[in-house]
Design a protein around this motif. Structure first.
Motif, PDB file in Angstrom:
ATOM      1  N   GLY A  59       0.811  -1.210   0.000  1.00 19.45           N
ATOM      2  CA  GLY A  59       0.000   0.000   0.000  1.00 19.45           C
ATOM      3  C   GLY A  59       0.846   1.263   0.000  1.00 19.45           C
ATOM      4  N   HIS A  60       0.119   2.388   0.092  1.00 20.57           N
ATOM      5  CA  HIS A  60       0.806   3.678  -0.067  1.00 20.57           C
ATOM      6  C   HIS A  60       0.370   4.652   1.030  1.00 20.57           C
ATOM      7  CE1 HIS A  60       1.895   2.261  -4.103  1.00 20.57           C
ATOM      8  NE2 HIS A  60       0.632   1.813  -4.157  1.00 20.57           N
ATOM      9  N   VAL A  61       1.360   5.346   1.575  1.00 17.24           N
ATOM     10  CA  VAL A  61       1.080   6.465   2.480  1.00 17.24           C
ATOM     11  C   VAL A  61       1.836   7.662   1.927  1.00 17.24           C
ATOM     12  CG1 VAL A  61       1.392   7.427   4.786  1.00 17.24           C
ATOM     13  CG2 VAL A  61       0.809   5.011   4.521  1.00 17.24           C
ATOM     14  N   THR A  62       1.108   8.701   1.583  1.00 21.25           N
ATOM     15  CA  THR A  62       1.767   9.896   1.046  1.00 21.25           C
ATOM     16  C   THR A  62       1.537  11.058   2.003  1.00 21.25           C
ATOM     17  OG1 THR A  62       1.296   9.069  -1.181  1.00 21.25           O
ATOM     18  CG2 THR A  62       1.950  11.386  -0.997  1.00 21.25           C
ATOM     19  N   ILE A  63       2.637  11.668   2.401  1.00 23.15           N
ATOM     20  CA  ILE A  63       2.549  12.797   3.326  1.00 23.15           C
ATOM     21  C   ILE A  63       3.157  14.030   2.668  1.00 23.15           C
ATOM     22  CG2 ILE A  63       3.330  13.718   5.551  1.00 23.15           C
ATOM     23  CD1 ILE A  63       3.358  10.766   6.519  1.00 23.15           C
ATOM     24  N   ASP A  64       2.349  15.041   2.540  1.00 26.27           N
ATOM     25  CA  ASP A  64       2.816  16.306   1.960  1.00 26.27           C
ATOM     26  C   ASP A  64       3.531  16.066   0.620  1.00 26.27           C
ATOM     27  OD1 ASP A  64       2.852  19.042   2.056  1.00 26.27           O
ATOM     28  OD2 ASP A  64       4.736  19.179   3.203  1.00 26.27           O
ATOM     29  N   GLY A  65       2.998  15.159  -0.151  1.00 23.02           N
ATOM     30  CA  GLY A  65       3.525  14.902  -1.495  1.00 23.02           C
ATOM     31  C   GLY A  65       4.643  13.872  -1.541  1.00 23.02           C
ATOM     32  N   VAL A  66       5.080  13.391  -0.395  1.00 27.17           N
ATOM     33  CA  VAL A  66       6.174  12.406  -0.382  1.00 27.17           C
ATOM     34  C   VAL A  66       5.598  11.035  -0.002  1.00 27.17           C
ATOM     35  CG1 VAL A  66       8.388  11.773   0.635  1.00 27.17           C
ATOM     36  CG2 VAL A  66       7.788  14.187   0.359  1.00 27.17           C
ATOM     37  N   GLU A  67       5.891  10.043  -0.814  1.00 29.68           N
ATOM     38  CA  GLU A  67       5.333   8.719  -0.512  1.00 29.68           C
ATOM     39  C   GLU A  67       6.203   8.007   0.526  1.00 29.68           C
ATOM     40  OE1 GLU A  67       4.347   6.131  -3.783  1.00 29.68           O
ATOM     41  OE2 GLU A  67       3.913   4.510  -2.360  1.00 29.68           O
ATOM     42  N   LEU A  88       9.895   4.842   0.828  1.00 28.47           N
ATOM     43  CA  LEU A  88      11.198   5.246   1.386  1.00 28.47           C
ATOM     44  C   LEU A  88      11.830   4.131   2.212  1.00 28.47           C
ATOM     45  CD1 LEU A  88      10.212   8.811   2.698  1.00 28.47           C
ATOM     46  CD2 LEU A  88      11.290   8.243   0.506  1.00 28.47           C
ATOM     47  N   GLY A  89      13.127   4.192   2.275  1.00 29.17           N
ATOM     48  CA  GLY A  89      13.861   3.297   3.171  1.00 29.17           C
ATOM     49  C   GLY A  89      13.672   3.773   4.604  1.00 29.17           C
ATOM     50  N   GLU A  90      14.123   2.942   5.561  1.00 27.81           N
ATOM     51  CA  GLU A  90      13.887   3.279   6.967  1.00 27.81           C
ATOM     52  C   GLU A  90      14.505   4.614   7.365  1.00 27.81           C
ATOM     53  OE1 GLU A  90      15.770   0.937  10.021  1.00 27.81           O
ATOM     54  OE2 GLU A  90      13.863   0.826  11.091  1.00 27.81           O
ATOM     55  N   SER A  91      15.720   4.832   6.928  1.00 29.05           N
ATOM     56  CA  SER A  91      16.420   6.060   7.299  1.00 29.05           C
ATOM     57  C   SER A  91      15.697   7.294   6.752  1.00 29.05           C
ATOM     58  CB  SER A  91      17.861   5.993   6.774  1.00 29.05           C
ATOM     59  OG  SER A  91      18.518   7.175   7.052  1.00 29.05           O
ATOM     60  N   GLN A  92      15.202   7.177   5.512  1.00 28.89           N
ATOM     61  CA  GLN A  92      14.489   8.315   4.918  1.00 28.89           C
ATOM     62  C   GLN A  92      13.132   8.514   5.602  1.00 28.89           C
ATOM     63  OE1 GLN A  92      15.035   6.477   1.071  1.00 28.89           O
ATOM     64  NE2 GLN A  92      15.874   8.399   0.275  1.00 28.89           N
ATOM     65  N   ARG A  93      12.535   7.406   6.023  1.00 32.84           N
ATOM     66  CA  ARG A  93      11.266   7.517   6.754  1.00 32.84           C
ATOM     67  C   ARG A  93      11.492   8.262   8.069  1.00 32.84           C
ATOM     68  NH1 ARG A  93      10.360   1.895   5.878  1.00 32.84           N
ATOM     69  NH2 ARG A  93      10.436   1.516   8.109  1.00 32.84           N
ATOM     70  N   ASP A  94      12.601   7.925   8.723  1.00 34.90           N
ATOM     71  CA  ASP A  94      12.936   8.619   9.977  1.00 34.90           C
ATOM     72  C   ASP A  94      13.067  10.124   9.724  1.00 34.90           C
ATOM     73  OD1 ASP A  94      13.020   6.196  11.284  1.00 34.90           O
ATOM     74  OD2 ASP A  94      15.190   5.962  11.082  1.00 34.90           O
ATOM     75  N   ARG A  95      13.738  10.428   8.619  1.00 35.83           N
ATOM     76  CA  ARG A  95      13.984  11.831   8.288  1.00 35.83           C
ATOM     77  C   ARG A  95      12.664  12.559   7.991  1.00 35.83           C
ATOM     78  NH1 ARG A  95      18.561  12.420   3.970  1.00 35.83           N
ATOM     79  NH2 ARG A  95      19.366  10.790   5.309  1.00 35.83           N
TER      80      ARG A  95
END
Lengths: 225, 400
Positions: free
Chosen positions: A61-69, A73-80
């Motif tokens: 599935g997909h979760v998009t926040i403020d235009g960013v999916e 993202l990888g874990e590190s980018q999700r953290d960011r």
């Protein structure tokens, strides 16, 4: 602001099979919007918020926040992304007991792109009425005050979306009402969208837009072992 | 700033275990520094402490015993040599100065050494430095007078004008007191050499002391030799040690002392090994201390992760915490080192007269603390990996 599509999460049961917890076909929240989700304990509300926050990785599935999916993202980018765009108010507040009130808020900002800003941290703590408790430790505060610290911490990094998981669960009725008013006001002042999940009807009654989580979350029977 | 705040608060939260662990690091670091510095400095100090002489001539025997007896005023004399032997080497064209000494008596454990005034008048115990008097005057040859080395004078409370009765032998035995009365004519200024532990008297004083063998009244215990050129030493070595079989020519003094250190190098290695083991145990203590606190800190670390801290940030915070404990320990280790070294240096000075310098520099002074910090950081990797793997969602809240 927030768009969820076909989000799916299951866990391995103690018996060894997989148990579906979350399956949300579609959910959206506009910028600045405030929405509450009603759901009983064990209905998967917290898991849903964890998936939106990127604390948990979705099965699909997909979760998009403020235009960013987020889900791409990888874990590190999700953290960011979480540090930059999200504020999270936990049911149990989850304050860092070894840190002062001010430090808790600074740490809420510290991992974001703007970094820790002591002036802003003081401002927001003043806004929630804790200017005189900056150097106190959580254990030295009342439950209501701890909740306000959690609110200040969630809002400190100027998030675009605030997720609140049973934020009044540990408060009495009067404090719960005051706390919700504060959360909604501060989110509004900071132009942050708010998604709150609760099973407390009195808390939910304060929201104009309340959805039953069971109506949007339909983990299929095939997921249950 | 955020990282340091996390580290600082964690250390504060676990203040007791932080202090205990840092103390064990301090002990390990101090011990390591002390072992290393005492080893290197004593080796350097002992090999440099030749009292200004290139060689020693003595009775047939061990060169090391000869040097220890004549230069360091330790050990027993291997025997006597005749006055004619002294005269022979004094007149040798390769010899610049030859000073005889005679030993055999003490004053409450401090050696009486008989010698000639030229020991102080002409010999430089270090470049440009001759034995100078702090108070009084030099002894008069033939008189029952003494000049006390600074350390011996301080320990025995001797000052110019005091009188004493010597004791027979090199070891103090109050039953063996000589009848002769000596007067302290002066006290020498400190030289930071073994000579500071000696009470010097005229050569004839030891030779003719009551109770000594009258047949040996002109014998000397050893002759301290300064050469005109270093090559002469090898020539004399050949003459006395290879071609002759009656006397021993100990040359060069530094090489003979270096041999001693070579012989006891196994002991150095054992001490080093013990110090390294203590350092390893201290690093393991850091590992255990932080690792044990991980269960209690799991929730805090999960909260930090939920706030946006990346796994590597959490990993780094735990490693830095271990390194900071190591750094605190290493800093305190300097204090431990200074205390230990001062004690050991005082002991060595009291026993041998050789002075170790506290202020001396050696690369180990930064290598050991930096190595200790690195070792602690390495010890922090194990708990850091545990922190790295914390499941955030599971730790923060049960699935609802």
């Amino acid at each position: 602001m927030l768009a969820v599509a076909d989000l799916h999460k299951s866990f391995v049961s103690p018996e060894g099979g997989r148990v579906g917890i979350v399956h949300v076909a579609a959910f959206a929240l506009a910028a600045g919007e405030q929405r509450a989700l009603r759901g009983e304990s064990g209905s998967g509300k917290t898991t849903f918020l964890h998936l939106i926050a990127g604390i948990l990785a979705a099965d699909s599935g997909h979760v998009t926040i403020d235009g960013v999916e987020m889900t791409a993202l990888g874990e590190s980018q999700r953290d960011r992304l979480r540090a930059a765009k999200l504020g999270y108010i936990f049911q149990a507040f989850n304050l860092l007991q070894g840190h002062t009130v001010l430090e808790n808020v600074l740490l809420g900002m510290g991992f974001g792109p703007r970094g820790a800003d002591a002036v802003h941290a003081r401002e927001i703590l003043t806004r929630v009425g804790l200017a005189h408790r900056l150097h106190h430790f959580p254990r030295q505060l009342s439950t209501g005050q701890q909740q306000r610290v959690a609110v200040a911490r969630a809002l400190a990094n100027r998030p675009r979306l605030v997720l609140a998981d049973e934020p009044t669960g540990n408060l009495d009725h009067r404090h719960a009402r005051e706390s919700l008013v504060l959360i909604r006001e501060v989110c509004r002042e900071n132009d942050a969208a708010l998604l709150l999940v609760s099973h407390d009807e009195q808390a939910l009654a304060q929201f104009e837009g309340v959805q039953d989580f069971a109506l949007i979350n339909r983990p299929g029977p095939e997921d249950r072992s | 700033m955020t990282l340091w705040l996390i580290v600082y608060r964690s250390l504060r939260q676990h203040a007791l275990s932080t202090v205990v662990t840092a103390s064990s690091i301090a002990l390990a670091c101090g011990l390591l520094l002390c072992v290393w510095m005492v080893k290197t400095q004593s080796q350097a100090a002992f090999t440099a402490a030749n009292a200004g002489f290139d060689a020693v001539l003595g009775a047939r025997g061990s060169k090391l015993q000869l040097v220890l007896n004549a230069i360091f005023h330790l050990e027993a004399s291997p025997g006597n040599l005749a006055w004619s032997d002294y005269e022979a080497i004094r007149r040798h064209p390769a010899v610049k100065t030859a000073v005889p000494i005679a030993v055999g008596d003490n004053l409450r454990g401090y050696r009486l050494v008989g010698t000639l005034p030229e020991m102080f008048a002409t010999v430089e115990f270090a470049p440009g430095k001759k034995g100078a008097l702090a108070t009084g005057r030099l002894f008069t040859p033939g008189a029952h007078e003494a000049v006390a080395g600074s350390f011996a004078a301080a320990r025995l409370g001797l000052k110019a004008g005091d009188t004493f009765h010597p004791f027979h032998g090199l070891a103090y035995d109050e039953q063996n007191q000589h009848a002769e009365t000596y007067t302290v004519a002066g006290v020498l200024a400190p030289t930071n050499t073994p000579a500071d532990r000696v009470i010097w008297i005229p050569l004839a004083g030891v030779q003719t002391m009551g109770g000594h063998d009258p047949r040996a009244a002109t014998d000397v215990s050893a002759v301290l030799v300064q050469l005109r050129a270093p090559t002469a030493g090898f020539m004399l070595d050949l003459m006395y040690n290879k071609q002759g079989n009656r006397l021993t020519f100990a040359y060069p003094v530094a090489a003979i002392i270096a041999e001693l250190f070579q012989k006891i190098s196994w002991f150095d290695r054992v001490l080093e090994l013990v110090a390294y083991l203590v350092a390893l145990v201290a690093a393991a203590a850091v590992l255990a201390s932080i690792y044990n606190s991980m269960s209690a800190r799991q929730r805090d670390l999960a909260i930090l992760r939920a706030l946006g801290a990346r796994r590597r940030t959490i990993f780094g915070a735990v490693v830095i915490e271990a390194a900071v404990i190591g750094a605190m320990g290493a800093l305190a280790g300097y204090a431990v080192y200074l205390g230990l070294f001062a004690g050991v240096a005082e002991l060595i000075r009291a026993q041998t007269g050789v002075v170790l310098t506290l202020a001396a520099w050696h690369p180990v002074l930064w290598l050991a603390p930096v190595g200790m910090v690195a070792l602690c950081a390495l010890g922090g990797v194990v708990p850091a990996l545990k922190a790295y793997r914390i499941p955030v969602a599971d730790t923060l809240a049960p699935v609802s």
